[in-house]
Enzyme design. Structure first.
Site, PDB file in Angstrom:
ATOM      1  N   LYS A 116       6.380  -6.958   3.426  1.00 31.13           N
ATOM      2  CA  LYS A 116       7.394  -7.692   2.655  1.00 31.13           C
ATOM      3  C   LYS A 116       7.361  -7.185   1.215  1.00 31.13           C
ATOM      4  O   LYS A 116       6.416  -7.428   0.486  1.00 31.13           O
ATOM      5  CB  LYS A 116       7.150  -9.197   2.669  1.00 31.13           C
ATOM      6  N   GLU A 172      -4.439   2.032  -4.360  1.00 27.00           N
ATOM      7  CA  GLU A 172      -3.880   3.178  -5.064  1.00 27.00           C
ATOM      8  C   GLU A 172      -4.404   3.345  -6.484  1.00 27.00           C
ATOM      9  O   GLU A 172      -4.409   4.462  -7.000  1.00 27.00           O
ATOM     10  CB  GLU A 172      -2.350   3.061  -5.095  1.00 27.00           C
ATOM     11  N   SER A 198       3.343  -9.908   1.395  1.00 22.53           N
ATOM     12  CA  SER A 198       3.840 -10.196   0.058  1.00 22.53           C
ATOM     13  C   SER A 198       2.768 -10.056  -1.017  1.00 22.53           C
ATOM     14  O   SER A 198       2.313  -8.963  -1.303  1.00 22.53           O
ATOM     15  CB  SER A 198       4.468 -11.601   0.058  1.00 22.53           C
TER      16      SER A 198
END
Length: 499
Positions: A352, A338, A327
Site C-alpha cells: 500500500k 534502503e 502502509s
C-alpha cells in the site's frame, strides 16, 4: 477504525506540516452595523454580477433564497428534483445525499477513499482513542468484498483464528458484498460481550465457513517488548498510533537496561497507522541526512524527507515482515532497508503506497481521501507490489490451516472437511491422529482422548467446544514457540553480534 479500514488513521496532511490556523476578523460596532445593513439590502433582492476574464466565467452573487449554482452539478440537481417530484413514495433526503456522495467516491475506483456519515465518523474518532469495543481486526474494501488486513494482537479476532487476506462475505447472515469498509464496520462492531458471526472465505477455496466472535474491549497498546536469549530483544509493533513512538522509546530503554545487544523489530500483521509515527520511528534507525521516504502530492513533485538529529539506535537490528505488514509498516521497512542497510526477514509485504487524509464536513460527516502517494527512500513505489524480504522465510503449513469451528461437535464416524482440519491440528501439536483423510476414526478418537487428558477436561473422545478451544490454544502456542521467521532473525543478529 476497527475492523478499522486500513489507513483510516493515516494522517494524510503532508507529514510534519500542519495546515494554517483559521483566521477570524474582529468587527467594530460600526462595522457590524454596516454589515447588517448590507445583508438587509441583499435579502431585499439586490443582485449584481461580477464578470471575470478568461474561460468565460460568471460569478453570481444572489439573494439568500437562491443558492449559488455550479454548472457541473446541474445534472445532479435535475436528477434530485425528478426524484423528489416524481418518485412514487417519499424519499429519505439525507440518504439520497449520502448516496450521491458515496457514488462520487466509488467512481474514483480507490478502495482507500471513503465517505463516512456522522455515525461512521464518530466510529473513526473512537478508533483512535485509547480503546474501543469490537472484534479487533483491520479491514479494507477489495474488489467489492471486505478483506481482513490483519487481526489486532491479542484481540478476539486473533483468538478466533482470523488471518490476513480472509474475505468476510457476510455478517450475522447478511451479505456485505458491495459495502464500503465503513459500512461493514458498523455491522461488525458492537458492545463488549455481544456475539457476531462472520462468514469467511479463505485462500482459493470457494467455500465459506462461519466464525463466531465475542466482542470485547480492544485496548490500543501498540508496542510489545520481550527479552529473548543472548541479549536479543524482540519488540512487536502492532500498529502506528500517535503514542507508538513514545511507547517504542520506553520499550527500547527497558530492553537496554536488561542488556540488549541486538533488536528484532517485528511489524508482521501490522496494517499501518499514522504517517508521522512511522517517520519518527524510522528516524531512530537512520543516520542524519539520509532519506526516510518521499511524499508525492497532487502536483506530482516528490518531497523528500530525511533523518534528523535525535536519539539513534546503533546496535544490530533485523526487521521481520509478512503479507499483513502494510502502509506505515512498509514505510518503516523500506526506510530501514534502503537507508540503514537493515535486513528484512519473512514474507513480501502487503503493498500500500498511498496516504489518506480525513476531512471533516460541516454536519459532522467525513471524507477520507487519498491525497498522496509515497515512495521509498530510493524512489520506488511499492503500491500493489509490496516489499520483498532480503531473506524469505515462509510460515509453516500448520500456521495457515483453515478455521476449526468450536461450536461444531465432531465425533467418531463423521466424514467432513472440519474433521480433516482437526486431524491436521492434532498432528501438528503432537497427537497421532492417524491418516489425515477427513474421517473421524478410532485413531482420531484416541488422539482426542490424549488431548483431553492433557487439558484436564472430561475424556469423551468427542471434539466439542472446550476441547476445540484447548486444541486451538496449543496450536497457537506452537506457532509462537516455533516461529521460523523470528528464529531466522535471531540467527542473523547473533552473527552480527559475534562479528
Amino acid at each position: 477504525m476497527e475492523e478499522k479500514e486500513n489507513m483510516s488513521r493515516e494522517q494524510g496532511n503532508e507529514p510534519k506540516h500542519q495546515p494554517p490556523a483559521k483566521r477570524y476578523i474582529r468587527l467594530k460596532p460600526f462595522s457590524f452595523l454596516m454589515l447588517v445593513f448590507g445583508l438587509v439590502l441583499v435579502s431585499a433582492g439586490i443582485t449584481f454580477f461580477v464578470l471575470t476574464t478568461g474561460e468565460d466565467k460568471v460569478v453570481e452573487v444572489v439573494s439568500p433564497q437562491k443558492p449559488l449554482e455550479r454548472k457541473e452539478f446541474q445534472k445532479l440537481y435535475d436528477a434530485y428534483d425528478e426524484l423528489k417530484t416524481n418518485y412514487y413514495d417519499e424519499i429519505d433526503e439525507k440518504a439520497i445525499i449520502d448516496g450521491a456522495i458515496n457514488g462520487m467516491i466509488d467512481a474514483l475506483g480507490d478502495p482507500y477513499s471513503d465517505y463516512l456519515n456522522e455515525q461512521e465518523a464518530e466510529r473513526l474518532i473512537e478508533s483512535i482513542s485509547s480503546s474501543f469495543e469490537g472484534i479487533g481486526a483491520e479491514i479494507q474494501e477489495w474488489n467489492g468484498y471486505i478483506k481482513v488486513v490483519s487481526p489486532i494482537k491479542k484481540s478476539p479476532a486473533e483468538k478466533a483464528g482470523l488471518l490476513p487476506n480472509d474475505i468476510i462475505t457476510a455478517v450475522d447472515g447478511k451479505s456485505i458484498q458491495g459495502l464500503s469498509s465503513s459500512e461493514a464496520v458498523l455491522l461488525i462492531r458492537g458492545e463488549k460481550g455481544s456475539t457476531v458471526t462472520l462468514s469467511i472465505r479463505r485462500g482459493e477455496s470457494p467455500e465459506t465457513f462461519d466464525v463466531k466472535i465475542v466482542r470485547d474491549v480492544i485496548p490500543l497498546e501498540t508496542v510489545y517488548p520481550e527479552m529473548l536469549e543472548n541479549g536479543i530483544a524482540h519488540i512487536h509493533i502492532t500498529n502506528f498510533a500517535d503514542s507508538t513512538y513514545e511507547e517504542l522509546l520506553t520499550a527500547i530503554h527497558e530492553m537496554s537496561a536488561e542488556g540488549m545487544k541486538g533488536l528484532i523489530l517485528d511489524v508482521r500483521q501490522n496494517p499501518g497507522g499514522t504517517l508521522n509515527a512511522a517517520l519518527a520511528i524510522s528516524d531512530l534507525f537512520v543516520e542524519k541526512g539520509k532519506n526516510l521516504f518521499q511524499y508525492v502530492g497532487k502536483d506530482g513533485k516528490p518531497n523528500i524527507y530525511t533523518a534528523e538529529d535525535g536519539e539513534k539506535l546503533t546496535l544490530p537490528v533485523a526487521v521481520v515482515i509478512d503479507d499483513g505488514s502494510a502502509s506505515a509498516s512498509e514505510i518503516v521497512a523500506a526506510a530501514l532497508k534502503e537507508s540503514a542497510n537493515i535486513p528484512l526477514i519473512g514474507l513480501k509485504t502487503f503493498g500500500k503506497g498511498t496516504v489518506q487524509t480525513p476531512m471533516d464536513l460541516s454536519d459532522g460527516s467525513n471524507l477520507k481521501l487519498t491525497t498522496a502517494k509515497w515512495l521509498t527512500p530510493n524512489g520506488n513505489w511499492i503500491h500493489k507490489q509490496g516489499i520483498a524480504p532480503d531473506i524469505e522465510v515462509p510460515y509453516p503449513p500448520y500456521a495457515m490451516l483453515p478455521y476449526l469451528d468450536p461450536s461444531v461437535e465432531l465425533k467418531e464416524g463423521m466424514l467432513s472437511p472440519q474433521v480433516k482440519v482437526a486431524e491436521d491440528m492434532l498432528t501438528a501439536t503432537g497427537y497421532d491422529a492417524g491418516e489425515i483423510d477427513g474421517l473421524y476414526d478410532a485413531q482420531t478418537k484416541k488422539a482426542v482422548q490424549a488431548l483431553q487428558v492433557d487439558l484436564s477436561v472430561e475424556v469423551t473422545g468427542i471434539l466439542s467446544e472446550e476441547t476445540t478451544f484447548g486444541l486451538l490454544d496449543k496450536l497457537r502456542t506452537k506457532i509462537q514457540e516455533e516461529d521460523p521467521q523470528l528464529m531466522k532473525a535471531k540467527e542473523v543478529l547473533l552473527e552480527k553480534i559475534q562479528q
